[in-house]
Write an enzyme that holds these catalytic residues in place. Structure first.
Site, PDB file in Angstrom:
ATOM      1  N   HIS A  41       9.847  -1.368   1.868  1.00  0.00           N
ATOM      2  CA  HIS A  41       9.902  -1.550   3.325  1.00  0.00           C
ATOM      3  C   HIS A  41       9.845  -3.029   3.650  1.00  0.00           C
ATOM      4  CE1 HIS A  41       5.739  -0.785   2.057  1.00  0.00           C
ATOM      5  NE2 HIS A  41       5.338  -1.611   3.010  1.00  0.00           N
ATOM      6  N   SER A  61       0.819  -1.224   0.000  1.00  0.00           N
ATOM      7  CA  SER A  61       0.000   0.000   0.000  1.00  0.00           C
ATOM      8  C   SER A  61       0.845   1.263   0.000  1.00  0.00           C
ATOM      9  CB  SER A  61      -0.952   0.005   1.199  1.00  0.00           C
ATOM     10  OG  SER A  61      -0.233  -0.028   2.411  1.00  0.00           O
TER      11      SER A  61
HETATM   12  P1  5GP Z   1       2.308  -2.374   2.983  1.00  0.00           P
HETATM   13  O1  5GP Z   1       0.789  -2.494   3.026  1.00  0.00           O
HETATM   14  O2  5GP Z   1       2.718  -1.415   1.900  1.00  0.00           O
HETATM   15  O3  5GP Z   1       3.037  -3.676   2.940  1.00  0.00           O
HETATM   16  O4  5GP Z   1       2.716  -1.740   4.377  1.00  0.00           O
HETATM   17  C1  5GP Z   1       2.575  -0.367   4.660  1.00  0.00           C
HETATM   18  C2  5GP Z   1       2.583  -0.241   6.162  1.00  0.00           C
HETATM   19  O5  5GP Z   1       2.783   1.120   6.466  1.00  0.00           O
HETATM   20  C3  5GP Z   1       1.269  -0.673   6.820  1.00  0.00           C
HETATM   21  O6  5GP Z   1       1.518  -1.729   7.747  1.00  0.00           O
HETATM   22  C4  5GP Z   1       0.785   0.606   7.506  1.00  0.00           C
HETATM   23  O7  5GP Z   1       0.189   0.372   8.768  1.00  0.00           O
HETATM   24  C5  5GP Z   1       2.050   1.433   7.627  1.00  0.00           C
HETATM   25  N1  5GP Z   1       1.839   2.866   7.601  1.00  0.00           N
HETATM   26  C6  5GP Z   1       1.041   3.561   6.728  1.00  0.00           C
HETATM   27  N2  5GP Z   1       1.112   4.879   6.986  1.00  0.00           N
HETATM   28  C7  5GP Z   1       1.966   5.029   8.038  1.00  0.00           C
HETATM   29  C8  5GP Z   1       2.440   6.175   8.753  1.00  0.00           C
HETATM   30  O8  5GP Z   1       2.097   7.332   8.481  1.00  0.00           O
HETATM   31  N3  5GP Z   1       3.306   5.943   9.776  1.00  0.00           N
HETATM   32  C9  5GP Z   1       3.707   4.685  10.114  1.00  0.00           C
HETATM   33  N4  5GP Z   1       4.561   4.563  11.146  1.00  0.00           N
HETATM   34  N5  5GP Z   1       3.297   3.583   9.448  1.00  0.00           N
HETATM   35  C10 5GP Z   1       2.425   3.749   8.420  1.00  0.00           C
END
Ligand code: 5GP
Ligand code: ZN
Length: 116
Positions: free
Chosen positions: A102, A97
């Site tokens: 990361h 997302s």
């Molecule tokens: P993905 O879904 O891309 O693998 O992981 C994105 C992660 O970023 C999610 O677990 C979400 O909770 C985290 N995340 C999104 N926005 C923020 C933010 O503003 N600050 C922090 N610390 N984490 C975030």
């Protein structure tokens, strides 16, 4: 690829424009707590440099990848974790997302396999 994407949330976290709870930082990498934790320990290790996903890595990023894993190993060790999961979602269809590379590190509860 530019080092920074002004529209990228995690580039803004790297720059300190959006606050984060950092648990580790070094020249190449920062590690901070996920805002919506899915486990008692849930941190994200990111490169300072903007790379959209693991699908954009090149041969020159080998050292960076080592730095990401070694940073997480250190955070896990500091938290007393010996069993933990490191995962990266690549592409929206796999659950990505935020399009700045990361590695999630989750620990402190049992995990099942395969993930959903
Ligand atoms: P993905 O879904 O891309 O693998 O992981 C994105 C992660 O970023 C999610 O677990 C979400 O909770 C985290 N995340 C999104 N926005 C923020 C933010 O503003 N600050 C922090 N610390 N984490 C975030
Ligand atoms: Zn970025």
């Amino acid at each position: 690829m530019t080092d920074r994407d002004p529209d990228c949330l995690f580039c803004r976290i790297v720059a300190g424009e959006i606050p984060s709870d950092r648990v580790h930082e070094d020249e190449e990498v920062i590690v901070f707590r996920d805002i919506n934790p899915a486990a008692p320990t849930h941190v994200l290790a990111i490169p300072r440099r903007h790379i959209p996903s693991a699908d954009d890595l090149t041969d020159g990023d080998a050292g960076l990848l080592a730095a990401l894993f070694l940073a997480l190993r250190r955070v896990a060790s500091d938290a007393g974790l010996h069993d933990y999961r490191i995962v990266t979602n690549v592409g929206a269809g796999a659950g990505q997302s935020v399009f700045h590379l990361h590695l999630h590190m989750l620990g402190g509860r049992p995990f099942s396999w395969p993930p959903g």
